[in-house]
Design a protein around this motif. Structure first.
Motif, short mmCIF file in Angstrom:
data_model
loop_
_atom_site.label_atom_id
_atom_site.label_comp_id
_atom_site.label_asym_id
_atom_site.label_seq_id
_atom_site.Cartn_x
_atom_site.Cartn_y
_atom_site.Cartn_z
N ALA A 111 23.57 -20.88 6.84
CA ALA A 111 22.77 -21.61 7.81
C ALA A 111 22.38 -20.73 8.98
CB ALA A 111 23.55 -22.84 8.31
N ALA A 112 23.23 -19.76 9.33
CA ALA A 112 22.92 -18.85 10.43
C ALA A 112 21.68 -18.02 10.11
CB ALA A 112 24.11 -17.95 10.73
N CYS A 113 21.58 -17.60 8.86
CA CYS A 113 20.40 -16.84 8.44
C CYS A 113 19.14 -17.68 8.59
CB CYS A 113 20.55 -16.39 6.98
SG CYS A 113 21.96 -15.32 6.67
N ALA A 114 19.23 -18.94 8.13
CA ALA A 114 18.09 -19.84 8.24
C ALA A 114 17.70 -20.03 9.70
CB ALA A 114 18.40 -21.18 7.59
N GLY A 115 18.71 -20.16 10.56
CA GLY A 115 18.45 -20.31 11.99
C GLY A 115 17.75 -19.11 12.58
N SER A 116 18.15 -17.91 12.13
CA SER A 116 17.52 -16.68 12.63
C SER A 116 16.05 -16.62 12.23
CB SER A 116 18.25 -15.45 12.07
OG SER A 116 19.59 -15.45 12.47
N VAL A 117 15.76 -16.98 10.98
CA VAL A 117 14.39 -16.97 10.51
C VAL A 117 13.55 -17.99 11.26
CG1 VAL A 117 12.89 -17.40 8.52
CG2 VAL A 117 15.01 -16.12 8.23
N GLU A 118 14.11 -19.20 11.39
CA GLU A 118 13.36 -20.27 12.07
C GLU A 118 13.09 -19.90 13.52
OE1 GLU A 118 14.06 -24.97 13.14
OE2 GLU A 118 14.94 -24.16 11.30
N LYS A 119 14.08 -19.32 14.17
CA LYS A 119 13.92 -18.94 15.57
C LYS A 119 12.85 -17.85 15.73
CE LYS A 119 16.74 -17.60 19.57
NZ LYS A 119 18.11 -17.27 20.02
N ALA A 120 12.88 -16.86 14.81
CA ALA A 120 11.91 -15.77 14.87
C ALA A 120 10.48 -16.29 14.69
CB ALA A 120 12.24 -14.73 13.81
N VAL A 121 10.31 -17.24 13.78
CA VAL A 121 8.98 -17.78 13.52
C VAL A 121 8.50 -18.61 14.70
CG1 VAL A 121 7.66 -19.35 12.05
CG2 VAL A 121 9.25 -17.72 11.02
N LYS A 122 9.38 -19.46 15.22
CA LYS A 122 8.97 -20.37 16.30
C LYS A 122 8.68 -19.65 17.61
CE LYS A 122 10.91 -24.71 14.67
NZ LYS A 122 11.83 -25.84 14.93
N ILE A 127 2.57 -21.44 16.61
CA ILE A 127 3.39 -22.10 15.60
C ILE A 127 3.56 -23.56 16.00
CG2 ILE A 127 5.62 -22.18 14.46
CD1 ILE A 127 3.96 -19.75 13.71
N HIS A 128 3.12 -24.46 15.14
CA HIS A 128 3.30 -25.89 15.41
C HIS A 128 4.71 -26.33 15.05
CE1 HIS A 128 2.27 -30.15 15.80
NE2 HIS A 128 2.94 -30.33 14.68
N ASP A 129 5.16 -25.94 13.88
CA ASP A 129 6.52 -26.28 13.45
C ASP A 129 6.91 -25.41 12.27
OD1 ASP A 129 8.95 -27.57 13.58
OD2 ASP A 129 8.03 -29.54 13.81
N ALA A 130 8.21 -25.32 12.02
CA ALA A 130 8.72 -24.51 10.90
C ALA A 130 10.03 -25.11 10.41
CB ALA A 130 8.94 -23.06 11.34
N ASP A 159 11.26 -8.66 10.56
CA ASP A 159 11.86 -8.02 11.73
C ASP A 159 13.30 -8.46 11.98
OD1 ASP A 159 9.64 -6.51 12.23
OD2 ASP A 159 8.78 -7.86 13.74
N VAL A 160 13.65 -9.65 11.48
CA VAL A 160 15.04 -10.12 11.66
C VAL A 160 15.90 -9.78 10.44
CG1 VAL A 160 14.50 -11.93 13.31
CG2 VAL A 160 14.42 -12.44 10.86
N GLY A 161 15.36 -8.94 9.54
CA GLY A 161 16.19 -8.39 8.47
C GLY A 161 16.07 -9.05 7.11
N PHE A 162 15.03 -9.86 6.89
CA PHE A 162 14.87 -10.52 5.60
C PHE A 162 13.53 -10.12 4.99
CE2 PHE A 162 17.48 -13.22 8.29
CZ PHE A 162 18.62 -13.36 7.50
#
Length: 1036
Positions: A111-122, A127-130, A159-162
């Motif tokens: 879940a931490a990985c998902a959070g990092s990706v979501e945070k980077a995108v937002k 960005i309206h939503d992700a 950029d966040v490693g994925f």
């Protein structure tokens, strides 16, 4: 949470069970999900974004960063979507402003990985939503193209490693298909390379793999760009014939034979009647064969419905039944065997007299005199007979070598057919020249080689016949699996009130979803399903390899092809046809046999230059001996009687050409891989191709997960210590309400124990809101207005909850007993400690010891505490232990071992093991594990027995020993045989290899390679001393 599904009783209204509950957690569940994922994954994924969806609460679109602006300044609100509902956001506003993109994100493990990706995108403007789904590796983003592009979003994720890639989910799932073709006429590795290159060069083809041993091609293609018929055309343009096995378009398709008089009007009526059925996708009529082919959705209709509609539409004048037609590949193989057998027998009829007149009768005086009588000038009766008898062998029986050679030369890829055609034609045409010269000369003594060409073709035909027979045996494991399904089944007939009113015997291929099948003692289960009435024991050894019969009662799942030991069962069919576990196992083994091992690249490189090099060597050999003879560089006594120096040189050149065998090199790897994957499947070890097989034989270090791998995986609660003044049942209500959403074995143990505290059978728990699963640590939720955290010490500390001294002492005490202490906190106070015990598997110690004798080091890695981990390690004999490891840390440990030069295998069963399974050189998944772990693995252990880890490694080593020996023989044969055929030994020993003997040796080399691989069929798994069966453990 919805109540747990309970199967319908026969007297209830039949309702199809939810597929997600029937699939289960084992290898069968994974196979079922694989069969259906192409049609459901998109709907499932999109449903993750729908508000209120029960399907997947993983993707919550409540903004994690409330202070972040929803859209860049200056962009007007599009209306709706202000509450964070992605569907509302997509469905409202100006379509020209908003855009939705789906990205594939690889490398996420928690879940931490998902959070990092979501945070980077937002953080990006526009960005309206992700929303990010870690399990499926997907991110869906609603954005404004005027402010940000897909490339910028991709860069932000990277950029966040994925790794990120823009995908079109609909195109991916609906338009990317897997086609299988059966290819006729391939003779060697050069042929497969030619076909593979032609397919890879076709537009729309993503991947193509061609196997010589199976004579099949597997092509992954985009049907919007290229069709299956165009793929067949691409193959045929290379000079080979292709048969369509499957285009990958239809999961369910059936051929029905119609008995009755058909005209155009009746065919139109039948077509419209069939198409009117719900779920029917395509209907094709073949009036000549009285056959109709129907593609359909098995969720809505089935073959029995089709037959009934045909009968009703024609008022009983036309009856339909299953069209009995052998599999196209089997038909071709049997036809090829018959063709080569007949060709060989016919060639013997002509070749034996040729051989006798040239080799035997010449030593019988009265026969010799008759054969040497002159017919025309110096042409004798014997020469004329041999010419007449060898001509049909050369041009009629051997015509396939001409056609094969012509096609090979047209595509610029000479193969074995070219060598045979050149060798036999050289001998035949020179003999014709010699005989014609004798017929036109009064003093020329001819010497013919008609026996060389005819005997050469006869021996090659014999070799091909034996080779095809042997290759057919390499896929016996698949044939045995397919034969497990019973031919007939007993269908129960119900009235409108749900009462059984009768039963009838039907063809098992006519079973439809939700049919209820009666299985008598000793009978085979005809379809995958679940028991709705009765209890018995079912022998599943033919599918899972588990020797102990498994108890079955109402609600338990059964697998088609297994045998009912005792008792009568009523089974509701859930997965039929190509969706069944048996069909999926067969498909997996077939795909594994198509996959190439990396070592096969060695043969690929050699095959590209082999035939041209042999032709060159043959010409050099002839030229060298011819020039040496003309220059009198060797004594005249070396030249045999009735020969001159030209004829001697010609025989050496022909021998070199026909002794060389590219087929043996091409068959060395695929035949061994085919047999090994089939044998592995029969032992309950599913090996996903040659890559996995090759990597497994190099393994010198195995990393074991603890729970469910070294331990039984069915932990039970053994003690509970309450630290707050509360009722035990209330304590477990809180814990179970939070843990019921988790798939972890420890969570299931707590839920099962909580059920025992409710004797009334009410297993509905309070609703858990804001559920969060912290991988490797525990869960958090809000239950009945109270904050509930269930997990280990690390989760409590990270959540800011202090651990009382008494709780710490309990944890230390339980760790010393090899138990796991689980802390339960209610409203941020520790309420109690639950002690869970998961005993080790009875054979764990012996397996670890046996692996040590194989020079394989064992390491245990677990997310559990150090105390429990050390206690388990001592019990099973593992010295190196890694405890309190998160999923990403397990993968890091695997990579560290790889960097130190080790070849690492990972054995696991849970979602948290999947990153390590992917990172390892070889991932081995326990069959009773989760679907994600099984998909991530290279090898699946269906029985969930640790002995199968030893079997997988031992089988791979035995298989690669065979492959190495095949290469030693194939290369050694050519390296030694070609110089001997060229006459290297002739000056010193007088030994000369006649061309027909060289041809026989060439044919024997291919047969020997296949037979050496076939010896793997008799493989026996290692007997590990002191192992005990896991009594009472249901593996699937």
């Amino acid at each position: 949470m919805p109540a747990r599904f309970k199967p319908n009783h026969p007297d209830e209204n039949p309702q199809p069970p939810p597929a997600r509950l029937l699939r289960g957690r084992g290898v069968v569940g994974w196979l079922h999900r694989t069969a259906m994922v192409a049609t459901t994954r998109r709907a499932l994924f999109l449903s993750c974004f729908h508000g209120g969806s029960e399907m997947s609460p993983r993707l919550s679109l409540r903004p994690r960063y409330p202070s972040m602006p929803r859209r860049p300044k200056g962009v007007a609100a599009a209306g709706g979507g202000g509450n964070g509902d992605l569907e509302a956001a997509v469905g409202t506003g100006d379509d020209e402003e908003e855009k939705v993109a789906v990205f594939s994100v690889s490398g996420m493990t928690c879940a931490a990985c998902a959070g990092s990706v979501e945070k980077a995108v937002k953080r990006l403007p526009g960005i309206h939503d992700a929303a990010v789904d870690v399990l499926w590796g997907r991110a869906q983003v609603v954005f404004y193209p005027a402010f940000v592009s897909e490339n910028k979003i991709t860069e932000a994720i990277e950029d966040v490693g994925f790794e990120a890639k823009l995908i079109d989910e609909e195109v991916k799932e609906k338009n990317i298909l897997l086609c299988r073709l059966h290819i006729k006429g391939m003779a060697c590795k050069y042929c497969t390379s030619t076909v593979e290159f032609a397919l890879q060069a076709s537009p729309g083809v993503q991947r193509a793999s061609v196997a010589l041993a199976t004579e099949e091609a597997e092509i992954r293609y985009d049907r919007r760009i290229i069709s299956a018929s165009q793929l067949i055309q691409a193959v045929e343009e290379t000079g080979f014939e292709a048969l369509l096995v499957t285009a990958g378009e239809d999961q369910s398709r059936i051929d029905l034979k119609m008995d009755g008089v058909l005209d155009e009007r009746l065919i139109m009526i039948l077509k419209s009647s069939i198409q009117a059925l719900p779920g029917v996708e395509n209907v094709k009529f073949n009036s000549e064969l009285h056959k109709v082919t129907v593609s359909y959705n098995p969720d809505h209709t089935g073959p029995r419905d089709l037959i009934e509609v045909i009968k009703a539409a024609t008022f009983g004048h036309v009856n339909a039944s299953i069209y009995l037609e052998a599999d196209g590949r089997d038909q071709h193989r049997y036809g090829e065997i018959k063709q080569y057998r007949q060709s060989f027998l016919w060639s013997l009829i002509f070749t034996i007299p040729v051989f006798l007149t040239s080799m035997v009768f010449m030593y019988i005086p009265w026969l010799k005199d008759g054969l040497e009588k002159k017919v025309v000038n110096m042409m004798s009766i014997g020469e004329l007979l041999r010419w007449i008898l060898s001509t049909p062998v050369q041009f009629v029986i051997g015509r396939k070598f001409y056609t094969g050679a012509y096609k090979a030369m047209c595509r610029g890829s000479p193969n074995m057919d070219v060598l045979i055609a050149l060798g036999t034609n050289t001998a035949y045409l020179y003999s014709v020249y010699s005989v014609l010269r004798a017929a036109t000369s009064g003093n020329y003594m001819s010497t013919d080689f008609f026996e060389t060409s005819s005997m050469l073709i006869s021996f090659i035909l014999l070799g091909k016949y034996l080779e095809i027979l042997a290759k057919g045996k390499t896929s016996e494991a698949i044939a045995k699996l397919m034969d497990l399904a019973p031919e007939t089944a007993t269908l129960l007939v119900y009235d409108y009130e749900g009462n059984v009113v009768g039963e009838k015997e039907i063809d098992s291929r006519l079973i439809q979803k939700n049919d209820v099948i009666k299985v008598v003692p000793g009978g085979k289960v005809a379809s995958d399903g679940f028991v709705i009435w009765g209890q018995s024991h079912v022998n599943e050894s033919m599918i899972t390899g588990e020797s102990q019969p498994v108890a079955k009662r109402k609600g338990d799942t059964v697998i088609g092809g297994t045998v009912n030991e005792n008792g009568v069962l009523h089974v509701r069919a859930t997965f039929v046809g190509s969706e069944s576990a048996l069909a999926q196992i067969v498909r997996l083994v077939e795909s594994a046999q198509m996959a190439k091992a990396p070592v096969q690249k060695f043969a690929d490189h050699i095959s590209r230059v082999f035939v041209p090099l042999v032709i060159l060597l043959s010409m050099v050999t002839w030229l060298a001996w011819f020039v040496a003879g003309r220059l009198h560089s060797y004594p005249q006594s070396w030249i045999p009687r009735f020969m001159d120096s030209f004829q001697l040189a010609l025989q050496f050149g022909i021998s070199v050409m026909v002794i060389a065998c590219p087929c043996a090199l091409g068959l060395a790897t695929p035949t061994a891989v085919m047999v090994a994957t089939g044998v592995g499947a029969s032992h309950g070890v599913l090996i996903k191709g040659g890559q996995a097989l090759e990597s497994a034989q190099k393994v010198d270090c195995i990393v074991f997960d603890k729970t469910g791998t070294l331990t039984i995986g069915k932990p039970v609660v053994v003690d509970t210590r309450l630290l707050k003044n509360m009722v035990l049942r209330e304590f477990y209500d809180y814990a179970a309400a939070a843990e019921v959403n988790s798939e972890h074995p420890l969570a299931k143990a707590i839920v099962e124990h909580a059920k025992k505290l409710r004797p009334e059978g009410n297993h509905m728990w309070p609703e858990a809101r804001e559920f969060i699963s912290v991988t490797g640590q525990g869960v958090k939720a809000e239950v009945s207005g109270k904050s509930v955290i269930v997990g280990n010490k690390g989760l409590m500390l990270s959540s800011g909850i202090g651990i009382p001294l008494e709780a710490s002492e309990i944890l230390v005490e339980e760790e010393g007993k090899a138990r796991t202490g689980i802390i339960v906190a209610v409203d941020r106070e520790v309420a109690g400690v639950i002690s869970v015990s998961d005993p080790t598997k009875p054979n764990a110690l012996q397996v670890i010891s046996y692996l040590k004798s194989m020079n394989v080091e064992s390491i245990m890695v677990t997310g559990d505490n150090w105390g429990t981990a050390n206690a388990i390690g001592r019990e099973v004999g593992i010295e190196k232990i890694i405890a309190e490891a998160k999923p990403e840390q397990k993968a890091e440990r695997v990579k560290e071992l790889q960097l130190s030069g080790r070849t690492v295998a990972m054995v696991g069963d849970g979602i948290n093991d999947s990153p390590a399974l992917v990172s390892a050189d070889v991932g081995l998944a326990i069959g009773a594990g989760t679907d994600v772990a099984i998909e991530a693995a290279d090898i699946v252990l269906m029985k969930s027995n640790l002995e199968d880890v030893v079997t997988a490694i031992d089988l791979s080593r035995k298989a690669f020993f065979r492959i190495r020996m095949n290469y030693v023989w194939a290369l050694g044969y050519n390296v030694v045989g070609i110089p001997i055929a060229a006459g290297v030994l002739f000056p010193s020993t007088g030994f000369r290899l006649p061309p027909w003997v060289a041809g026989a040796a060439m044919a024997a080399s291919s047969v020997s390679v296949v037979c050496w691989s076939l010896l793997l069929r008799y493989y026996k798994a290692p007997k590990i001393a002191g192992t005990a069966k896991e009594i009472g453990i249901t593996t699937l």
